[in-house]
Design an enzyme around this catalytic site. Structure first.
Site, short mmCIF file in Angstrom:
data_model
loop_
_atom_site.label_atom_id
_atom_site.label_comp_id
_atom_site.label_asym_id
_atom_site.label_seq_id
_atom_site.Cartn_x
_atom_site.Cartn_y
_atom_site.Cartn_z
N TYR A 15 -14.14 -9.65 19.60
CA TYR A 15 -14.08 -10.63 18.51
C TYR A 15 -15.42 -11.36 18.34
O TYR A 15 -16.08 -11.71 19.32
CB TYR A 15 -12.98 -11.65 18.78
CG TYR A 15 -11.59 -11.13 18.52
CD1 TYR A 15 -11.21 -10.73 17.25
CD2 TYR A 15 -10.66 -11.04 19.55
CE1 TYR A 15 -9.93 -10.25 17.00
CE2 TYR A 15 -9.37 -10.57 19.32
CZ TYR A 15 -9.01 -10.18 18.04
OH TYR A 15 -7.75 -9.70 17.80
N LYS B 82 7.11 -26.02 43.50
CA LYS B 82 7.02 -26.41 42.10
C LYS B 82 6.14 -25.43 41.35
O LYS B 82 5.41 -24.63 41.95
CB LYS B 82 6.45 -27.83 41.97
CG LYS B 82 5.04 -27.99 42.52
CD LYS B 82 4.55 -29.41 42.37
CE LYS B 82 3.12 -29.54 42.92
NZ LYS B 82 2.57 -30.90 42.71
#
Length: 475
Positions: free
Chosen positions: A373, A148
């Site tokens: 940033y 999965k």
């Protein structure tokens, strides 16, 4: 013959139409050895290959005896010189060469032709880990492998193909579309769908997927669907909630469950299972023992009332490692398959995947500069700052910014500086020797990395973006 094993494995790879074999001369074998080359021609004719590349003077004399397109090179050096002119996009490539031909150079160059940020996946390590856990199991205990979430970030068809090649008994996916993709990729093993949706019943039946049944709603809906389509004996897997309290029938609901199961012919119980909530926590050993006992009692009553046998399972990776009493008829191998066992350091599992990128640019900055940033990256000395090609869009969590994340360049550990950007981040490389385009190992220790941001290795693996190129090795 090692080539036969490799070609058998290649034959199971369905994700690309192009299949290329790069093969060197066989040491000590000459053109007159009709037996060896007769076998080689037979193997190639049965392999499903679309193209051949021969390297060496002996194979070069045999080109006319093959019907496939063939390119011949006198030696590895000649091939490498021509490599930049060859298109290998959308192809599965098998490389098989004698040691004297140094085919490791070809592997490195082919990887270099891929995306700058790559997840390198060692299929030999995965196969090794599978056998480590298999070695813990008594004879007759089946093994279900969890694929999965894009096989914990490692890929879909490639991992499933290897597991099929190694004869696991079941594969398990979370959602129906994952199972459909595997079927379309040529996987024929039984596949369990853990979270079947009522809108996906058509696809489940069409692609021979086996649904987990965890509630009366899903059970009754699936029975109605099968009756409407005049189907009988469709395999399902009954989930029992023995204490995880996520999905499943409660033990006290067994009479109501039996009333439905005994009054129909459209489904047949293939397995009954549960999930250990805290198998790796010794303070919960009594709780775990109670879960095992609850499943044992539930399945005993179900078997007696239904009148036929089915597979029972409750142990996932932690249970395999620590709880032999939980093996029952089958176990479910998940994160341990990918080289991470959080319970037993003594198990010789190997790391399967390595997330790599490289240095794009290096800058020399003064102590007064800031980085990234919001100017979050503050330095206090003249510094060399390397920008690398990975960011949060690739799955590198923003929480790794400002020194929390550690990476490895040329065997030296360096820290992030400033906030993690979408496609890039910065490292302080002041104290090490580094050049632009040098390789960077993003997670030198994935357990430590996960701990640094308060998560688990599972999350780091499954969050690696699918835009990151997966490169597979199977030697």
């Amino acid at each position: 013959m090692a080539l036969q094993i490799a070609l058998d494995f290649l034959k199971q790879q369905k994700q690309h139409l192009r299949k290329i074999l790069i093969l060197s001369d066989i040491p000590g074998v000459q053109v007159k050895d009709e037996k060896t080359f007769g076998k080689l021609k037979r193997l190639i004719s049965e392999s499903g290959l679309t193209e051949l590349i021969f390297i060496g003077p002996v194979l070069g004399q045999l080109v006319s005896q093959f019907t496939l397109p063939i390119t011949n090179y006198a030696d590895t050096k000649s091939f490498l010189e021509d490599l930049k002119h060859i298109n290998y996009s959308d192809a599965t490539i098998l490389i098989k060469g004698a040691r004297d031909y140094h085919f490791e150079q070809i592997s490195k160059r082919l990887v270099a032709k891929s995306h700058d940020t790559t997840l390198e996946i060692n299929l030999n390590a995965l196969e090794h880990n599978l056998n480590v856990y298999r070695g813990l199991l008594p004879p007759g205990v089946k093994l279900m492998a969890m694929v999965k979430a894009f096989s914990y970030g490692s890929g879909s068809f490639e991992i499933a193909n290897l597991l099929q090649f190694n004869h696991v008994d079941y594969l398990t996916v979370a959602f129906t579309d994952e199972g459909v993709d595997l079927r379309n990729g040529g996987i024929t093993l039984p596949i369990v769908v853990m979270s079947p949706d009522e809108n996906a019943f058509d696809a489940i039946v069409q692609h021979r997927l086996e649904p987990e049944i965890y509630s009366f709603r899903i059970l009754n809906s699936f029975i109605r669907y099968l009756k409407q389509h005049d189907l009988k004996g469709f395999p399902v897997h009954i989930k029992v909630d023995t204490g995880m309290h996520r999905l499943g029938f409660m033990p006290e609901e067994i009479e109501a469950l039996l009333a439905i199961l005994k009054n129909q012919e459209v489904i047949r119980v293939q397995s009954v299972f549960s999930h250990l909530a805290s198998a790796g926590n010794v303070v919960d050993d009594k709780f775990t023992e109670n879960q095992i006992q609850l499943l044992d009692e539930f399945t005993a009553q179900l078997k007696q009332e239904l009148g036929y046998s089915f597979i029972r399972h409750i142990a996932a990776t932690s249970g395999i490692a620590l709880w032999p009493s939980a093996y029952f008829d089958m176990v479910r191998l998940g994160i341990g398959l990918y080289g991470i066992d959080l319970e037993r350091e003594d198990l010789p599992v190997k790391e399967v995947s390595v997330l790599k990128t490289n240095v794009t640019q290096i800058k020399q900055l003064s102590a007064t500069e800031t980085i990234g940033y919001n100017r979050a990256g503050v330095i206090h000395r003249p510094s060399r700052i390397a920008t690398i090609k990975i960011g949060y869009a690739d799955g590198y969590d923003r929480r790794f910014g400002n020194g929390v994340g550690k990476m490895s360049i040329n065997g030296q550990i360096v820290a992030t500086v400033g906030n993690i950007c979408m496609d890039m981040c910065m490292l302080d490389v002041t104290d090490i020797e580094v050049n632009e385009e040098d390789e960077v190992i993003v997670y030198p220790d994935i357990k430590e990395a996960a701990l640094a941001i308060g998560t688990i290795p599972y999350e780091l693996l499954v969050n690696i973006s699918q835009r990151v190129k997966r490169v597979y090795f199977y030697e």
